[in-house]
Design an enzyme around this catalytic site. Sequence first.
Site, PDB file in Angstrom:
ATOM      1  N   ALA A  61     -84.180 -26.815  51.032  1.00 50.75           N
ATOM      2  CA  ALA A  61     -83.799 -25.551  50.405  1.00 50.75           C
ATOM      3  C   ALA A  61     -82.659 -24.947  51.212  1.00 50.75           C
ATOM      4  O   ALA A  61     -82.340 -25.417  52.307  1.00 50.75           O
ATOM      5  CB  ALA A  61     -84.983 -24.590  50.346  1.00 50.75           C
ATOM      6  N   LYS A  62     -82.033 -23.930  50.675  1.00 51.71           N
ATOM      7  CA  LYS A  62     -81.003 -23.194  51.410  1.00 51.71           C
ATOM      8  C   LYS A  62     -80.842 -21.839  50.750  1.00 51.71           C
ATOM      9  O   LYS A  62     -81.148 -21.664  49.566  1.00 51.71           O
ATOM     10  CB  LYS A  62     -79.663 -23.947  51.389  1.00 51.71           C
ATOM     11  CG  LYS A  62     -78.780 -23.658  52.575  1.00 51.71           C
ATOM     12  CD  LYS A  62     -79.318 -24.308  53.839  1.00 51.71           C
ATOM     13  CE  LYS A  62     -78.350 -24.205  55.000  1.00 51.71           C
ATOM     14  NZ  LYS A  62     -78.818 -24.954  56.165  1.00 51.71           N
ATOM     15  N   GLY A  63     -80.337 -20.897  51.513  1.00 46.54           N
ATOM     16  CA  GLY A  63     -80.125 -19.564  50.957  1.00 46.54           C
ATOM     17  C   GLY A  63     -79.031 -18.831  51.694  1.00 46.54           C
ATOM     18  O   GLY A  63     -78.540 -19.277  52.733  1.00 46.54           O
TER      19      GLY A  63
END
Length: 371
Positions: A61-63
């Site tokens: 994931a990434k944000g």
Amino acid sequence: MQLDNGEIEVFNAFRVQHNNSRGPFKGGLRFHPQVDIDDVRSLASLMTWKTAVMDIPFGGAKGGIAVDPKSMSEREVEKLTRKLVVAIKEVIGTYEDIPAPDMNTGAREMAWFFDEYSKYKGFNPGVVTGKPVYLHGSLGREAATGRGTVFATRELLRALHMGKISDMTYVIQGFGNVGAWAAQIYSEMGGKVTAVSDASGGIHNASGLDIPKLRAFVAAGNRLTEFPDAERIDGKELLTMPCDVLVPAAMGGVITESNAHKLQCRVVVEAANGPTTPEADLILRDRGITVLPDIYTNGGGVTVSFFEWVQNLQNFKWEEDEVNRKLDRKMTDAFRNIWEIHTNRNIPLRTAAFVLALQKVVQAEVHRGFD
């Protein structure tokens, strides 16, 4: 969000969850003006492959938030971080999605994140990693990506029969967390760091830079380029300086088609995410310069993030020696797996790393019945 001056500002924030077949989503949160959905999507997929290469039971994931935190007060950054938690609290969690620090975020932001999430969901230190050591963080986490880079370099030099860390000269682009710690540990192990750079420019000393002295100088608020025991150089010139090991540890896309043929190193160790463009990769391959890929090289950070998460679940803190020893084992085992595929199939190390990652993810998908 209301700023300190009373004005209302709107910020775009993103959280991309790529794959969780091997475990909860895992990936950093970055605060940077250039954050956009395409950037975050690509980085989320990279985390899927990185956790698989490192054999850590997480997905990818990434944000991030499209913002320049350097233009904001500490109070505004805290307010922004807490608002992000409120916005995404239903899609993250200790067993769902575990954020971590990334560009322009660190232990401070992770402490705010943990605190805000706990207001809504109860005590949950495992919801985020990279927290301060005194607030359920892990010893060794701060240096983990840099230390992992050094372990990766050691394994590559050994496999290529080039010698030891202490036999080599190093040029490091980037003197933030990763670059500074890598430089420090190379130096401690007897290596000679001849040049480093940051956003202000670069410095060079053919006899080797005094890294502890340089780190203290920069930590005191001085510009890296004003360091007295070195010659100032242009930041772009640094990449083409003669050395054994070139370590890009800053932004992506810095080794390009236009400068790849000028590099004067024997190996490139990718401590940054995506520092080499595909075109440059081909040029370096043709020139016989070995590139150690980013999804393995900088895997030390997510590995010790995993260790922190495990300690939070156990509610028991490990000694720093234990953390570093376990990190060494993870980096060594992952390299051996990549090197085996590289030699058996006669493919580049980057391709071998992706083959290894895909094998692990596909295996998990199939055995869970996702097909």
